[in-house]
Design an enzyme around this catalytic site. Sequence first.
Site, PDB file in Angstrom:
ATOM      1  N   LYS A  51      -2.971 -12.871  11.391  1.00 57.29           N
ATOM      2  CA  LYS A  51      -4.436 -13.006  11.306  1.00 57.29           C
ATOM      3  C   LYS A  51      -4.843 -14.161  10.406  1.00 57.29           C
ATOM      4  O   LYS A  51      -5.674 -14.988  10.768  1.00 57.29           O
ATOM      5  CB  LYS A  51      -5.068 -11.717  10.758  1.00 57.29           C
ATOM      6  CG  LYS A  51      -4.965 -10.507  11.636  1.00 57.29           C
ATOM      7  CD  LYS A  51      -5.851  -9.370  11.163  1.00 57.29           C
ATOM      8  CE  LYS A  51      -5.750  -9.077   9.681  1.00 57.29           C
ATOM      9  NZ  LYS A  51      -4.394  -8.720   9.240  1.00 57.29           N
ATOM     10  N   THR A  52      -4.265 -14.208   9.218  1.00 54.95           N
ATOM     11  CA  THR A  52      -4.645 -15.239   8.254  1.00 54.95           C
ATOM     12  C   THR A  52      -4.169 -16.605   8.713  1.00 54.95           C
ATOM     13  O   THR A  52      -4.924 -17.592   8.701  1.00 54.95           O
ATOM     14  CB  THR A  52      -4.068 -14.910   6.869  1.00 54.95           C
ATOM     15  OG1 THR A  52      -4.599 -13.663   6.424  1.00 54.95           O
ATOM     16  CG2 THR A  52      -4.425 -15.988   5.859  1.00 54.95           C
ATOM     17  N   HIS A  96     -10.734  -4.831  11.643  1.00 53.87           N
ATOM     18  CA  HIS A  96      -9.609  -5.375  10.892  1.00 53.87           C
ATOM     19  C   HIS A  96      -9.158  -6.633  11.625  1.00 53.87           C
ATOM     20  O   HIS A  96      -8.258  -6.609  12.454  1.00 53.87           O
ATOM     21  CB  HIS A  96      -8.477  -4.348  10.816  1.00 53.87           C
ATOM     22  CG  HIS A  96      -7.357  -4.750   9.916  1.00 53.87           C
ATOM     23  ND1 HIS A  96      -6.061  -4.353  10.106  1.00 53.87           N
ATOM     24  CD2 HIS A  96      -7.344  -5.511   8.802  1.00 53.87           C
ATOM     25  CE1 HIS A  96      -5.290  -4.836   9.159  1.00 53.87           C
ATOM     26  NE2 HIS A  96      -6.055  -5.552   8.354  1.00 53.87           N
ATOM     27  N   ARG A 136       0.832  -1.196   0.000  1.00 60.07           N
ATOM     28  CA  ARG A 136       0.000   0.000   0.000  1.00 60.07           C
ATOM     29  C   ARG A 136       0.870   1.251   0.000  1.00 60.07           C
ATOM     30  O   ARG A 136       1.977   1.260   0.524  1.00 60.07           O
ATOM     31  CB  ARG A 136      -0.909   0.014   1.225  1.00 60.07           C
ATOM     32  CG  ARG A 136      -2.035  -0.994   1.206  1.00 60.07           C
ATOM     33  CD  ARG A 136      -2.928  -0.807   2.428  1.00 60.07           C
ATOM     34  NE  ARG A 136      -2.188  -1.001   3.666  1.00 60.07           N
ATOM     35  CZ  ARG A 136      -1.766  -0.025   4.458  1.00 60.07           C
ATOM     36  NH1 ARG A 136      -1.996   1.245   4.137  1.00 60.07           N
ATOM     37  NH2 ARG A 136      -1.111  -0.275   5.583  1.00 60.07           N
ATOM     38  N   SER A 188      -1.117  -6.176   9.261  1.00 60.99           N
ATOM     39  CA  SER A 188      -0.548  -7.097   8.290  1.00 60.99           C
ATOM     40  C   SER A 188       0.736  -7.725   8.827  1.00 60.99           C
ATOM     41  O   SER A 188       1.595  -7.045   9.374  1.00 60.99           O
ATOM     42  CB  SER A 188      -0.243  -6.338   6.998  1.00 60.99           C
ATOM     43  OG  SER A 188       0.393  -7.167   6.065  1.00 60.99           O
ATOM     44  N   ARG A 227       2.368 -11.895  -1.726  1.00 62.50           N
ATOM     45  CA  ARG A 227       0.956 -12.119  -1.386  1.00 62.50           C
ATOM     46  C   ARG A 227       0.326 -13.213  -2.234  1.00 62.50           C
ATOM     47  O   ARG A 227       0.714 -13.445  -3.385  1.00 62.50           O
ATOM     48  CB  ARG A 227       0.165 -10.825  -1.599  1.00 62.50           C
ATOM     49  CG  ARG A 227       0.491  -9.713  -0.628  1.00 62.50           C
ATOM     50  CD  ARG A 227      -0.222  -9.919   0.687  1.00 62.50           C
ATOM     51  NE  ARG A 227       0.109  -8.915   1.679  1.00 62.50           N
ATOM     52  CZ  ARG A 227      -0.537  -8.759   2.808  1.00 62.50           C
ATOM     53  NH1 ARG A 227      -1.575  -9.525   3.087  1.00 62.50           N
ATOM     54  NH2 ARG A 227      -0.164  -7.844   3.684  1.00 62.50           N
ATOM     55  N   ASP A 258      -9.632 -11.298   7.263  1.00 63.03           N
ATOM     56  CA  ASP A 258      -9.107  -9.940   7.350  1.00 63.03           C
ATOM     57  C   ASP A 258     -10.113  -8.857   7.748  1.00 63.03           C
ATOM     58  O   ASP A 258      -9.755  -7.949   8.483  1.00 63.03           O
ATOM     59  CB  ASP A 258      -8.481  -9.553   6.001  1.00 63.03           C
ATOM     60  CG  ASP A 258      -7.611  -8.321   6.084  1.00 63.03           C
ATOM     61  OD1 ASP A 258      -6.819  -8.201   7.038  1.00 63.03           O
ATOM     62  OD2 ASP A 258      -7.709  -7.461   5.197  1.00 63.03           O
ATOM     63  N   LYS A 291      -8.477  -2.623   0.194  1.00 64.25           N
ATOM     64  CA  LYS A 291      -8.493  -1.779   1.377  1.00 64.25           C
ATOM     65  C   LYS A 291      -9.324  -0.509   1.175  1.00 64.25           C
ATOM     66  O   LYS A 291      -9.837   0.059   2.141  1.00 64.25           O
ATOM     67  CB  LYS A 291      -7.062  -1.416   1.777  1.00 64.25           C
ATOM     68  CG  LYS A 291      -6.283  -2.595   2.346  1.00 64.25           C
ATOM     69  CD  LYS A 291      -6.985  -3.220   3.554  1.00 64.25           C
ATOM     70  CE  LYS A 291      -6.138  -4.295   4.211  1.00 64.25           C
ATOM     71  NZ  LYS A 291      -6.872  -4.989   5.313  1.00 64.25           N
TER      72      LYS A 291
END
Length: 533
Positions: A243-244, A220, A60, A239, A324, A258, A201
């Site tokens: 989380k994933t 988030h 980003r 990030s 990613r 996410d 996003k």
Amino acid sequence: MENIGVPGKYGLENYGIKNPGRVYWNPVPSVLVNEAIVRGEGVLSPDGALMVDTGKYTGRSPNDRFVVDNGTEEEKQIDWGKVNVKISPEKFDKLYNKMLGYVQGRDLFVSDLAVGADPDHRLSVRAITEFAWSNLFVSNMFLRPALEDRIEQVPEFTVICVPGLLGDKEDGLNSEAFILVNFAKKIVLIGGSRYGGEMKKSIFSVMNFILPLKGIMTMHCSANVDKVNGDTALFFGLSGTGKTTLSSDPNRLLIGDDEHGWSENGTFNFEGGCYAKMIRLSQEHEPLIWDAVHRFGAILENVDYDPSTRAIDFDSDRLTENTRGSYPIHFIDGIVENGQGAHPNNIFMLTADASGVLPPISKLDKNQAMYYFMSGYTSKLAGTERGITEPQPNFSACFGSPFLPLHPSVYADLLGKKIAEFDANVWLLNTGWSGGPYGVGSRFSLPYTRAFVTAALDGTLSKAEFVKEPFFGLSIPTSCPGVPAELLNPRNTWADKAAYDEAAKKLAASFEQNFKKYADKTAKEIVEAGPKA
């Protein structure tokens, strides 16, 4: 203009788009993959995933994101400042007109999708993209209504992504890249950057504006549920904090990885896909994600590979640390089909602490939960944003400051009410370093982190004996199945105890300094729940 597929009844003329080339309407993945390959946008991996290179924008670009200030009553609630940087309607219109000229004669890909698994809080979204792979990305990431519904759908928000259109400082921008969010016109305009995460996003930011004003908590976080009793767990984090990985658990059903909402009906996924970090992906430790990206329809973004054999090197950071993988959520075995869960029983706030100070897991009371949620501490990991090459201390309000159009207190108040109403357990989970800071200590192993999560979810950890550590007031368990007891208190893992004390004081002072900006809008008991330098 030549239409490929059945055009949506809400035509492109509604955007002022005239004389494009071919327009591919709601194309299926096989069409998008084929077009991407033919157009030189990517190549296939040996297992059929589409591998793409996004150029210099591999993360980003927050300095290139702007929110249009149209002066509406609704927009007066936006928390204008460093995150939500104003741009005038005139500058937006100038860039929009440039886009209209740019797309003339160019092929476009149009998909009508949605976000929000809860039908009561769903947003219809259209994506108009210059690249075929970009359209596959949003088709992976968002919800995919039935084709007959797509044709009839009138989009409530539209993302127009044209990376080949470059901006400049004369347009009031900071670089050639731009991400413009216009709440009044209900359009996100993206140019200059090919990074897929900008589309995802941007729509998350839209949901973070619309839903909280209706009393719906936006988060988030990832979420999953127990296969037997349906207990729901949330995993907040920035990030790279896990989380994933942690929500993709073979013993539980995945709601999403996410972005979620928490409404009167329970929790619900915003998306229809996953966007996982690929760096050092391991089949042994992350089998669900591994299998998901080794198949046709997945996208591997900036993942290195051998040009002759196309063998993938997940350990390589040659292009970026922020490699990613994008894939539809149904590529994961064991998901909640409707994307909805009950009110959560356990909430994990993830942090990758590069200072090596925070315990691997600690239990938070309600006031501490609100303090650490508003603080949103982690270490900014390499590659997540352009220019970040090693971990740096980072406070991101509500674990998602870059995506919050409203003041952080709005989201914190909503979460506090939810925790109190449903009596959820809240845990601070450090997936960062132990035995010393980054460069000296080592990162917690994933099997140990999973053991902490399992013990919290099955109730074992709540029954353990706890001790208070002196700097942060955190409650640390003295035992956890599957984890050596000496790892539970971080001070015990440092060879130099005096160095640990100094590092803890330094981090505590950072918390205090950061929280000063919230003190005037925060209850005294929450302020006092923080660390004491």
